[in-house]
Design a protein around this motif. Structure first.
Motif, PDB file in Angstrom:
ATOM      1  N   LEU A 229       0.831  -1.205   0.000  1.00 19.05           N
ATOM      2  CA  LEU A 229       0.000   0.000   0.000  1.00 19.05           C
ATOM      3  C   LEU A 229       0.869   1.260   0.000  1.00 19.05           C
ATOM      4  O   LEU A 229       0.373   2.368   0.199  1.00 19.05           O
ATOM      5  N   GLY A 230       2.151   1.069  -0.221  1.00 16.46           N
ATOM      6  CA  GLY A 230       3.036   2.227  -0.322  1.00 16.46           C
ATOM      7  C   GLY A 230       3.354   2.885   1.003  1.00 16.46           C
ATOM      8  O   GLY A 230       3.758   4.044   1.046  1.00 16.46           O
ATOM      9  N   VAL A 231       3.169   2.159   2.092  1.00 16.58           N
ATOM     10  CA  VAL A 231       3.495   2.720   3.403  1.00 16.58           C
ATOM     11  C   VAL A 231       4.979   2.470   3.659  1.00 16.58           C
ATOM     12  O   VAL A 231       5.380   1.361   3.996  1.00 16.58           O
ATOM     13  N   ASP A 232       5.777   3.511   3.456  1.00 12.77           N
ATOM     14  CA  ASP A 232       7.226   3.315   3.621  1.00 12.77           C
ATOM     15  C   ASP A 232       7.861   4.426   4.449  1.00 12.77           C
ATOM     16  O   ASP A 232       9.066   4.635   4.414  1.00 12.77           O
ATOM     17  N   GLN A 233       7.022   5.138   5.182  1.00 12.09           N
ATOM     18  CA  GLN A 233       7.535   6.275   5.952  1.00 12.09           C
ATOM     19  C   GLN A 233       7.760   5.963   7.429  1.00 12.09           C
ATOM     20  O   GLN A 233       8.161   6.836   8.194  1.00 12.09           O
ATOM     21  N   ILE A 234       7.469   4.737   7.835  1.00 13.09           N
ATOM     22  CA  ILE A 234       7.583   4.413   9.254  1.00 13.09           C
ATOM     23  C   ILE A 234       9.057   4.399   9.663  1.00 13.09           C
ATOM     24  O   ILE A 234       9.879   3.757   9.017  1.00 13.09           O
ATOM     25  N   SER A 235       9.359   5.136  10.730  1.00  9.16           N
ATOM     26  CA  SER A 235      10.755   5.239  11.164  1.00  9.16           C
ATOM     27  C   SER A 235      11.149   4.054  12.032  1.00  9.16           C
ATOM     28  O   SER A 235      12.285   3.586  11.989  1.00  9.16           O
ATOM     29  N   GLU A 236      10.211   3.606  12.838  1.00  9.45           N
ATOM     30  CA  GLU A 236      10.547   2.579  13.813  1.00  9.45           C
ATOM     31  C   GLU A 236       9.289   1.812  14.198  1.00  9.45           C
ATOM     32  O   GLU A 236       8.224   2.410  14.318  1.00  9.45           O
ATOM     33  N   MET A 237       9.432   0.496  14.393  1.00 12.29           N
ATOM     34  CA  MET A 237       8.287  -0.311  14.821  1.00 12.29           C
ATOM     35  C   MET A 237       8.661  -1.108  16.070  1.00 12.29           C
ATOM     36  O   MET A 237       9.053  -2.267  15.992  1.00 12.29           O
ATOM     37  N   PRO A 238       8.532  -0.484  17.218  1.00 13.39           N
ATOM     38  CA  PRO A 238       8.910  -1.163  18.450  1.00 13.39           C
ATOM     39  C   PRO A 238       7.913  -2.258  18.822  1.00 13.39           C
ATOM     40  O   PRO A 238       6.718  -2.135  18.545  1.00 13.39           O
ATOM     41  N   LYS A 239       8.425  -3.317  19.416  1.00  7.70           N
ATOM     42  CA  LYS A 239       7.560  -4.392  19.884  1.00  7.70           C
ATOM     43  C   LYS A 239       7.523  -4.383  21.415  1.00  7.70           C
ATOM     44  O   LYS A 239       8.542  -4.108  22.059  1.00  7.70           O
ATOM     45  N   ALA A 240       6.383  -4.734  21.943  1.00  6.66           N
ATOM     46  CA  ALA A 240       6.222  -4.745  23.401  1.00  6.66           C
ATOM     47  C   ALA A 240       7.262  -5.651  24.058  1.00  6.66           C
ATOM     48  O   ALA A 240       7.850  -5.290  25.079  1.00  6.66           O
ATOM     49  N   THR A 241       7.502  -6.798  23.466  1.00  2.76           N
ATOM     50  CA  THR A 241       8.426  -7.752  24.099  1.00  2.76           C
ATOM     51  C   THR A 241       9.860  -7.223  24.126  1.00  2.76           C
ATOM     52  O   THR A 241      10.682  -7.728  24.891  1.00  2.76           O
ATOM     53  N   GLU A 242      10.146  -6.236  23.292  1.00  2.00           N
ATOM     54  CA  GLU A 242      11.507  -5.693  23.271  1.00  2.00           C
ATOM     55  C   GLU A 242      11.663  -4.502  24.216  1.00  2.00           C
ATOM     56  O   GLU A 242      12.738  -3.915  24.306  1.00  2.00           O
ATOM     57  N   HIS A 243      10.581  -4.127  24.862  1.00  7.69           N
ATOM     58  CA  HIS A 243      10.641  -2.967  25.761  1.00  7.69           C
ATOM     59  C   HIS A 243      10.220  -3.345  27.179  1.00  7.69           C
ATOM     60  O   HIS A 243       9.734  -2.501  27.921  1.00  7.69           O
ATOM     61  N   MET A 244      10.388  -4.623  27.531  1.00 12.33           N
ATOM     62  CA  MET A 244       9.931  -5.070  28.844  1.00 12.33           C
ATOM     63  C   MET A 244      10.549  -4.259  29.973  1.00 12.33           C
ATOM     64  O   MET A 244       9.869  -3.922  30.946  1.00 12.33           O
ATOM     65  N   GLY A 245      11.846  -3.931  29.859  1.00  9.26           N
ATOM     66  CA  GLY A 245      12.522  -3.149  30.896  1.00  9.26           C
ATOM     67  C   GLY A 245      11.863  -1.781  31.068  1.00  9.26           C
ATOM     68  O   GLY A 245      11.604  -1.344  32.196  1.00  9.26           O
ATOM     69  N   ASN A 246      11.568  -1.147  29.955  1.00 12.32           N
ATOM     70  CA  ASN A 246      10.927   0.170  30.015  1.00 12.32           C
ATOM     71  C   ASN A 246       9.516   0.088  30.586  1.00 12.32           C
ATOM     72  O   ASN A 246       9.080   0.968  31.326  1.00 12.32           O
ATOM     73  N   ILE A 247       8.831  -0.986  30.209  1.00 12.73           N
ATOM     74  CA  ILE A 247       7.455  -1.152  30.682  1.00 12.73           C
ATOM     75  C   ILE A 247       7.444  -1.333  32.196  1.00 12.73           C
ATOM     76  O   ILE A 247       6.675  -0.681  32.923  1.00 12.73           O
ATOM     77  N   ILE A 248       8.324  -2.200  32.671  1.00 13.23           N
ATOM     78  CA  ILE A 248       8.371  -2.480  34.117  1.00 13.23           C
ATOM     79  C   ILE A 248       8.781  -1.226  34.892  1.00 13.23           C
ATOM     80  O   ILE A 248       8.180  -0.887  35.919  1.00 13.23           O
ATOM     81  N   ALA A 249       9.743  -0.499  34.357  1.00  7.93           N
ATOM     82  CA  ALA A 249      10.180   0.727  35.029  1.00  7.93           C
ATOM     83  C   ALA A 249       9.044   1.745  35.092  1.00  7.93           C
ATOM     84  O   ALA A 249       8.869   2.451  36.096  1.00  7.93           O
ATOM     85  N   PHE A 250       8.260   1.782  34.025  1.00 11.57           N
ATOM     86  CA  PHE A 250       7.131   2.713  33.972  1.00 11.57           C
ATOM     87  C   PHE A 250       6.109   2.363  35.061  1.00 11.57           C
ATOM     88  O   PHE A 250       5.628   3.235  35.791  1.00 11.57           O
ATOM     89  N   ILE A 251       5.820   1.070  35.165  1.00 16.25           N
ATOM     90  CA  ILE A 251       4.844   0.636  36.172  1.00 16.25           C
ATOM     91  C   ILE A 251       5.383   0.924  37.583  1.00 16.25           C
ATOM     92  O   ILE A 251       4.644   1.405  38.456  1.00 16.25           O
ATOM     93  N   GLU A 252       6.659   0.658  37.773  1.00 18.91           N
ATOM     94  CA  GLU A 252       7.261   0.924  39.088  1.00 18.91           C
ATOM     95  C   GLU A 252       7.081   2.383  39.475  1.00 18.91           C
ATOM     96  O   GLU A 252       6.758   2.710  40.617  1.00 18.91           O
ATOM     97  N   SER A 253       7.289   3.246  38.502  1.00 14.40           N
ATOM     98  CA  SER A 253       7.163   4.666  38.764  1.00 14.40           C
ATOM     99  C   SER A 253       5.725   5.024  39.157  1.00 14.40           C
ATOM    100  O   SER A 253       5.499   5.817  40.075  1.00 14.40           O
ATOM    101  N   LEU A 254       4.758   4.414  38.492  1.00 13.03           N
ATOM    102  CA  LEU A 254       3.352   4.685  38.827  1.00 13.03           C
ATOM    103  C   LEU A 254       3.003   4.162  40.222  1.00 13.03           C
ATOM    104  O   LEU A 254       2.230   4.787  40.957  1.00 13.03           O
ATOM    105  N   VAL A 255       3.579   3.016  40.566  1.00  5.29           N
ATOM    106  CA  VAL A 255       3.319   2.460  41.910  1.00  5.29           C
ATOM    107  C   VAL A 255       3.923   3.395  42.964  1.00  5.29           C
ATOM    108  O   VAL A 255       3.264   3.760  43.939  1.00  5.29           O
TER     109      VAL A 255
END
Length: 513
Positions: A105-131
């Motif tokens: 479909l000609g979608v070629d402008q995406i700079s980055e496609m992060p996956k949840a499983t690759e950001h587990m450290g960031n996710i956990i740190a985020f939750i810790e901060s909210l707690v």
RNA sequence: GGCGCCGUGGCCAAGUGGCUAAGGCAGCGGAUUGCAAAUCCGCCAUCGUGAGUUCGAAUCUCACCGGCGCCUCCA
């Protein structure tokens, strides 16, 4: 720099676009949960925001366009159990399918496609901060966001804390309130899990977007996009998490695209209403196989059949916030209009010997300014280019822009006719070239006509060319002898083969419909 | 029940307070063509209904009719 106006779901008005950091734009678009093949609905956001990025880049902004992939979630786990393969395998297959469809479909402008499983450290740190800050609490290995602690909760979708019911009344005993939502879920036996301060488990749905957008685009970025169906609860919850954590706005502009509706069916594509149809399983309904059971086939096949460019144009013909009734006849109708452009491009090549597709589009708006002087064609081109830009400036009105593109085709054809450019070999082609370069420039913003279409004759094109020349020569002979019965018979018979002949001055062209 | 969106010519679809209501598809008439195709020119809507605000409304307000979304996983 001209003023671009953007409709912001948060304020429900169009606002002047001013990025957080001058000259730079961060866009975060909620991508798919990859538990099944993608369906047409998954393509709308990427096509639109791909176009938004193109337009912002054209206006001189440096754009970072992030689309996330949710590759851990209950539905992925369910699918992996059913199929007896790992969750990663399920994700990998469907990501491949998704990327394949996007590229067609000609979608070629995406700079980055992060996956949840690759950001587990960031996710956990985020939750810790909210707690730590008291906005979230742990309960038997789960962690929940406490909606009642966020006094701004509901501002995106205009609802009170009381009216946001949460999980359909099925309140988990672990939660303090029904509308509290999970940031972390403890794993059951055999489920994929990650180590955390609370349990071996996995993140809830919303938290990955807060964590990943922060990691890549920062605490406050410019545009957060997604389908209209994601406003609640997903985006509302993202705002709650991020803004409680950071004490600053998550995104300046919230842009939501309208949803697709399958024609002649109740409900949107892959949506609830489809699942209520008992003849289909829930997974079929949600995966796009739903449409296959209705005779339409999977998305990859649909793209193969209709052409990615046609589908992209079909989507961009309508304003991004509108609901689009999706059907194959509707795509075909749009495609008919696109043929007019391709005929002009062929005409241009016959006149100049240059291919439209070899023209490098202007990278910047200022590069394409036209000094029309008193040239009739260029005056018209400038007028329609200005109108196009004005419409795009107004909340990316691609539908309005398309109409100006058609006008450009008209004025160029008219000029070619009037100046007999096809017959007159010594004519000045300067204005024509600039006009065509403008069409190149403006269509590139929409991401259409990026590549020359494949020859309709396919792999045998050389042989077909030669055979066609043979037939055309024979017919020319008949015409020279005024044997119109024969020449018309040839044309009619070719017509039956979907081949159209066009008699022009001194030559005959042909094309396969 | 709560929050929200939409209703523009046969179909699709821009326009959201003021030049002759864009454009596409389909159709019709004309130029062109041996006839076609392509191209160009022209024709084809007063904007769901009713009332109101205004010098002026498709565009604002209210009511009604009709369609749709979210409130539960969903692009």
């Amino acid at each position: 720099m001209s003023t671009i106006r953007v409709y912001n779901t948060l304020s429900k008005t169009k606002e002047e676009f001013q990025p957080v950091v001058p000259g730079k734009v961060g866009i975060y678009l909620c991508g798919p949960t990859v538990y099944a093949e993608s369906h047409m609905g998954h393509m709308v956001g990427p096509v639109i925001f791909d176009t938004v990025k193109r337009y912002l880049s054209f206006n001189g902004y440096d754009v970072n366009f992030v689309v996330n992939i949710t590759d851990v979630d209950d539905k992925l786990i369910k699918k992996s159990v059913e199929r007896g393969i790992s969750m990663e395998e399920v994700a990998k297959e469907n990501i491949a399918d998704y990327l394949h469809n996007l590229s067609h479909l000609g979608v070629d402008q995406i700079s980055e496609m992060p996956k949840a499983t690759e950001h587990m450290g960031n996710i956990i740190a985020f939750i810790e901060s909210l707690v730590e800050k008291g906005f979230a609490y742990e309960s038997e290995g789960d962690v929940y966001f406490e909606v009642g602690k966020d006094n701004e909760y509901g501002k995106l979708t205009n609802r009170s804390v009381e009216s946001s019911q949460g999980e359909g009344g099925q309140m988990s005993a672990r939660k303090r309130a029904t509308n509290d939502f999970a940031l972390w879920k403890i794993a059951k036996e055999g489920e994929p899990s990650w180590k955390s301060p609370w349990s071996e488990g996995r993140p809830g749905w919303h938290i990955e977007c807060s964590a990943m957008s922060k990691a890549i685009l920062g605490e406050t970025f410019d545009i957060h996009g997604g389908g209209l169906d994601l406003t609640f609860p997903h985006h509302e919850n993202e705002i709650a998490q991020s803004e409680c954590c950071h004490g600053s706005p998550m995104a300046k502009y919230w842009m939501h695209n309208g949803l697709l509706r399958a024609d002649n069916t109740a409900g949107k594509l892959g949506g609830k209403s489809d699942r209520e149809n008992e003849s289909e399983t829930a997974e079929e309904a949600a995966s796009g196989k739903m449409s296959r059971s209705k005779g339409a086939g999977g998305l990859a096949e649909l793209i193969e059949r209709q052409g990615g460019e046609n589908i992209r144009f079909f989507l961009l013909r309508t304003h991004y916030r509108s609901t689009i009734l999706f059907s194959e006849p509707a795509i075909e109708e749009a495609a008919t209009g696109l043929e007019t452009f391709h005929r002009l491009f062929e005409r241009y090549e016959r006149i100049t010997g240059e291919s439209f597709f070899d023209i490098v589009p202007n990278a910047l708006r200022t590069d394409g300014d036209i000094d029309a002087g008193d040239d009739e064609l260029l005056v018209a081109v400038k007028k329609h280019r200005d109108a196009y830009l004005e419409k795009m400036d107004d909340d990316f009105n691609t539908g309005g822009g398309v109409s100006e593109l058609f006008e450009l085709v008209r004025v160029v054809n008219k000029s070619i006719d009037a100046n007999k450019l096809e017959e007159n070999k010594d004519a000045d082609l300067t204005a024509l070239k600039q006009a065509i370069a403008t069409i190149r420039e403006l269509s590139a913003i929409l991401g259409i006509f990026t590549n020359a279409p494949e020859s309709a004759a396919g792999q045998d094109s050389q042989l077909v060319d030669q055979l066609m020349q043979l037939v055309i020569d024979i017919r020319a002979n008949a015409r020279a002898n005024k044997d119109f019965a024969t020449s018309d018979l040839i044309r009619d018979r070719l017509g039956e083969l979907s081949i159209t002949l066009e008699d022009r001055k001194g030559e005959t062209g042909w094309r396969i419909e």
